[in-house]
Design a protein around this motif. Sequence first.
Motif, short mmCIF file in Angstrom:
data_model
loop_
_atom_site.label_atom_id
_atom_site.label_comp_id
_atom_site.label_asym_id
_atom_site.label_seq_id
_atom_site.Cartn_x
_atom_site.Cartn_y
_atom_site.Cartn_z
N PRO A 66 17.97 48.75 -0.44
CA PRO A 66 17.43 48.83 0.93
C PRO A 66 16.62 50.10 1.13
O PRO A 66 17.04 51.19 0.75
N ARG A 67 15.42 49.96 1.71
CA ARG A 67 14.56 51.10 2.01
C ARG A 67 13.93 50.89 3.38
O ARG A 67 13.54 49.78 3.74
N SER A 68 13.82 51.98 4.13
CA SER A 68 13.05 51.94 5.37
C SER A 68 11.57 52.03 4.98
O SER A 68 11.13 53.03 4.40
N THR A 69 10.81 50.99 5.27
CA THR A 69 9.43 50.88 4.79
C THR A 69 8.47 50.70 5.96
O THR A 69 8.72 49.89 6.87
N HIS A 70 7.38 51.47 5.95
CA HIS A 70 6.36 51.37 7.00
C HIS A 70 5.09 50.71 6.44
O HIS A 70 4.91 50.58 5.22
N ILE A 71 4.21 50.33 7.35
CA ILE A 71 2.95 49.65 7.00
C ILE A 71 1.81 50.66 7.08
O ILE A 71 1.71 51.41 8.05
N ILE A 72 0.97 50.69 6.06
CA ILE A 72 -0.24 51.53 6.11
C ILE A 72 -1.46 50.63 6.30
O ILE A 72 -1.46 49.47 5.87
#
Length: 478
Positions: free
Chosen positions: A218-224
Amino acid sequence: MGAAEPQASLLVTPRPGTTSPWSTKATDILRNCGLSDVERVERATLYSFSAASPLDAATLTPLLPLLHDRMTQAIVDDAALLFERVDPRHLQTIKVIEQGRDALASANREMGLALADDEIDYLFEAYAHQLQRDPTDVELVMFANVNSEHCRHKIFNASWVVDGQPQDHSLFSMIRNTHAVHPEHTITAYSDNSGVIEGHEAQVFRPDGDGFGYRYSPRSTHIICKVETHNHPTAISPFPGASTGVGGEIRDEGATGRGAHSQAGLCAFYVSHLRLPEMPLPWETQITDHPSRLASPLDIMMEAPIGGAGFGNEFGRPNLLGVFRTFEQVVDQRHRGYHKPVMVAGGAGLIDAEQVEKLTPRSGDAVIQIGGPAMLIGLGGGYASSMDTGSNQAELDFASVQRDNPEMQRRCQELISRCAELGSSNPIRSIHDVGAGGLSNACPELVEDAGAIFDLRAVHNDEPGMSPMEIWSCEAQE
């Protein structure tokens, strides 16, 4: 019946003094196969011509642009020129103290720096009266790049008046206004190489940190997301112009935070009317003032989309979306249109939440350049964007176009991705892509809060004859 004996021939090779990407890869392969004595291998193409009438240089001259790319290739008589070494050119100074403001004006014309009169006045005051010394060509080129339309968006940031009414916002502040009014779910905007939008926690497939195993975690992932233009290079040389436009946008995404990766892209092209030879349309009137060295709209649309899509394919990122339109209008008896095209490259990708913030460089940190070698390619790509269409010298226009190397860029991205996947152990503190202005833009931005000393002769360089200005400012490090 036997083939006729050739009456003339042309030998096309990589430009003498350079090492081609093909040579780099082929030489590595041979050495990995145990041929350690091979210093370098190159390839050339020999074109032979026969005709009913005698052939001479004047007859073959029209063929030259069709047979080679004069930015990376040359037509030579002796292939041995490829392996000759030349001494590096020296740092140059502009004699402002002796010749006054005219020295800066001459350098501006000869080097195609696109400096306005007030900018020349500013530099003259700085060097003649404040510093009381002559500027170097390195300093002038750095100023021209940093102060260019490409880097500073001076036109976008200018005040403007519509029907006599001054507007409250510049074009750029209008774009920023959306974020100012609704900043929700935005992590980063207008402060890094890409924007970052709030994502969520997800299961990502990453190395497990032990050997070569991968597992979901599990990773906290953002959008670029990123969109930029590459108009001037596409106007001059459509295929490499669009290709390097896509490559530069992908690099921007990879150089976001402490390392990210792009996943999908888009391209858009806005040009003047195509004027198809087989299908003239009634609204396509003839233009008399189209700059001759700019590619025609039809040539742009035949070559540029392939260049953009080709880079994405070779890099490993698909183009999923495209836009295309033509437009012209006669205003005050002048043709207006996209004679200088708008080429848009954009994309979206992912970044781990813990990699969004860049860290400030510390004393003792190493500045590491990854990518291809320096070559005399793409010189002036930043400030060429500030020139009025067709006003630059033809040779300077062509020299400002970069050349692509998607395989090398893929290698760089793999390294960036592996570092970012280490999480808190990521060795990258800050990262910046080498685009317009080359190292002269990327490196100062990287170390502006700490300062650094750069050894230009330590830069990986496949054209040893380059001057310090050319090494520092070329845009070949794809």
